[in-house]
Design an enzyme around this catalytic site. Structure first.
Site, short mmCIF file in Angstrom:
data_model
loop_
_atom_site.label_atom_id
_atom_site.label_comp_id
_atom_site.label_asym_id
_atom_site.label_seq_id
_atom_site.Cartn_x
_atom_site.Cartn_y
_atom_site.Cartn_z
N TYR A 191 -1.79 -1.21 10.39
CA TYR A 191 -1.79 -1.35 8.92
C TYR A 191 -0.47 -0.82 8.35
CZ TYR A 191 -3.91 -1.10 4.22
OH TYR A 191 -4.21 -1.26 2.88
N SER A 224 0.87 -1.18 0.00
CA SER A 224 0.00 0.00 0.00
C SER A 224 0.90 1.22 0.00
CB SER A 224 -0.86 -0.01 1.28
OG SER A 224 -1.48 1.24 1.49
P1 NAD Z 1 -11.56 -6.09 0.37
O1 NAD Z 1 -12.07 -5.94 1.76
O2 NAD Z 1 -12.41 -5.70 -0.78
O3 NAD Z 1 -11.11 -7.61 0.12
C1 NAD Z 1 -10.37 -8.30 1.07
C2 NAD Z 1 -10.33 -9.76 0.69
O4 NAD Z 1 -9.60 -10.44 1.72
C3 NAD Z 1 -11.72 -10.41 0.66
O5 NAD Z 1 -11.72 -11.39 -0.36
C4 NAD Z 1 -11.83 -11.07 2.03
O6 NAD Z 1 -12.70 -12.19 2.05
C5 NAD Z 1 -10.39 -11.49 2.23
N1 NAD Z 1 -10.03 -11.70 3.63
C6 NAD Z 1 -10.19 -10.86 4.68
N2 NAD Z 1 -9.74 -11.45 5.80
C7 NAD Z 1 -9.28 -12.67 5.44
C8 NAD Z 1 -8.70 -13.74 6.14
N3 NAD Z 1 -8.51 -13.71 7.46
N4 NAD Z 1 -8.37 -14.85 5.44
C9 NAD Z 1 -8.60 -14.94 4.10
N5 NAD Z 1 -9.13 -13.94 3.39
C10 NAD Z 1 -9.47 -12.83 4.06
O7 NAD Z 1 -10.15 -5.34 0.38
P2 NAD Z 1 -9.31 -4.65 -0.78
O8 NAD Z 1 -9.48 -3.19 -0.66
O9 NAD Z 1 -9.54 -5.32 -2.07
O10 NAD Z 1 -7.83 -4.95 -0.27
C11 NAD Z 1 -7.02 -5.96 -0.80
C12 NAD Z 1 -5.58 -5.68 -0.43
O11 NAD Z 1 -5.17 -4.45 -0.99
C13 NAD Z 1 -5.36 -5.56 1.08
O12 NAD Z 1 -4.12 -6.14 1.41
C14 NAD Z 1 -5.32 -4.07 1.30
O13 NAD Z 1 -4.57 -3.73 2.42
C15 NAD Z 1 -4.64 -3.62 0.02
N6 NAD Z 1 -4.87 -2.22 -0.31
C16 NAD Z 1 -6.15 -1.74 -0.49
C17 NAD Z 1 -6.31 -0.41 -0.80
C18 NAD Z 1 -7.66 0.19 -1.05
O14 NAD Z 1 -7.74 1.42 -1.18
N7 NAD Z 1 -8.72 -0.59 -1.12
C19 NAD Z 1 -5.20 0.43 -0.92
C20 NAD Z 1 -3.94 -0.10 -0.72
C21 NAD Z 1 -3.79 -1.42 -0.42
#
Ligand code: NAD
Length: 264
Positions: free
Chosen positions: A159, A146
């Site tokens: 985080y 991130s």
């Molecule tokens: P999201 O909440 O849409 O999806 C998260 C996914 O992880 C889902 O499929 C959920 O079922 C799964 N998950 C959650 N806890 C779990 C566990 N204990 N075991 C197995 N699966 C689990 O989130 P997102 O925004 O798509 O984020 C995905 C990644 O990208 C994360 O690592 C997040 O930190 C990173 N990220 C997101 C953003 C953003 O703006 N959305 C920005 C930077 C980084």
């Protein structure tokens, strides 16, 4: 046979039932990879997702519901990928959760869960897939860090610590595999409008008494100079690039795709 770049390869994308992980899984499937999905959700919806992806891209799609905070379940998932497809060629460590509170108010169990899911799980998956990747002299590990792996924001200590740690793991892994056909890199998205960020939009709307749209604009205005969300499709395209031959000397990078966030 097709000339898709990942035909015959298997990709495991953790946390791919939603958001960025699903976007990346779709992009890898479009390049011909068989996919192991992971993540939580309604069982019937996940089965439908498997069927739809398989049909759309002509690949095989499996799902394993390992909880990424549990090393024994991660071991079962990697064994499952071996049974289904012979092993993992492309590992995308994407599963992640968020919680926002100042350090002195941060619930201890939330801290532990964020470190386990956002950081330690990537160590477990990596240690389990690397022997096969080394034996094949080909593999790709992509860690979804991130902008918070590069800079901090108040209220996101766990985080930020986990994502900085994930970039450290990426660099060490990249050096250990530098003279092989295995590469290890990190992607650092800015804000992407997924369920994870929608919760922050909702919290902002409630705190400031503003609409959903105004809260989205305010969140972006704080951090992301482009004023636009990054999309899962754009991140999927970057993951595909990192899997390709042109990226074979891209090693140990933390590649931000963030609308200018960390350029400030
Ligand atoms: P999201 O909440 O849409 O999806 C998260 C996914 O992880 C889902 O499929 C959920 O079922 C799964 N998950 C959650 N806890 C779990 C566990 N204990 N075991 C197995 N699966 C689990 O989130 P997102 O925004 O798509 O984020 C995905 C990644 O990208 C994360 O690592 C997040 O930190 C990173 N990220 C997101 C953003 C953003 O703006 N959305 C920005 C930077 C980084």
């Amino acid at each position: 046979m097709t000339n898709k770049t990942l035909s015959g390869k298997t990709a495991l994308v953790t946390g791919s039932t939603s958001g960025i992980g699903l976007g990346i899984a779709r992009a890898l499937a479009a390049e011909g990879a068989n996919v192991v999905l992971n993540g939580f959700g309604d069982a019937a919806e996940i089965t439908q997702l498997q069927t739809d992806l398989a049909k759309e891209f002509g690949v095989q799609v499996a799902h394993h519901n390992a909880d990424m905070s549990k090393p024994a379940e991660i071991e079962s998932m990697i064994a499952f990928a071996g049974e289904q497809f012979g092993g993992v060629d492309v590992l995308v460590n994407n599963a992640g959760i968020q919680h926002v509170a100042n350090v002195e108010d941060f619930p201890v169990e939330k801290w532990d869960a964020i470190i386990a899911i956002n950081l330690t799980s990537a160590f477990h998956t990596s240690r389990l897939v690397l022997p096969r990747m080394r034996a094949n002299n080909w593999g790709r590990i992509i860690n979804l860090a991130s902008t918070h792996g590069l800079v901090a924001s108040a209220g996101k200590s766990a985080y930020v610590a986990a994502k900085h740690g994930l970039i450290g793991l990426t660099k060490a892994g990249a050096l250990e595999t530098a003279a092989t056909g295995v590469t290890v890199n990190a992607i650092c998205p800015g804000f992407v409008l997924t369920p994870l960020v929608q919760k922050q939009v909702d919290a902002r709307a409630a705190k400031d008494g503003i609409s959903n749209d105004a809260a989205k604009k305010a969140l972006l205005a704080d951090k992301q100079p482009s004023g636009e969300f990054v999309t899962p499709e754009e991140l999927g395209a970057l993951a595909v690039f990192l899997c390709g031959d042109a990226a074979k000397q891209v090693r140990g990078v933390a590649w931000n795709m963030d609308g200018g966030w960390v350029a400030q």
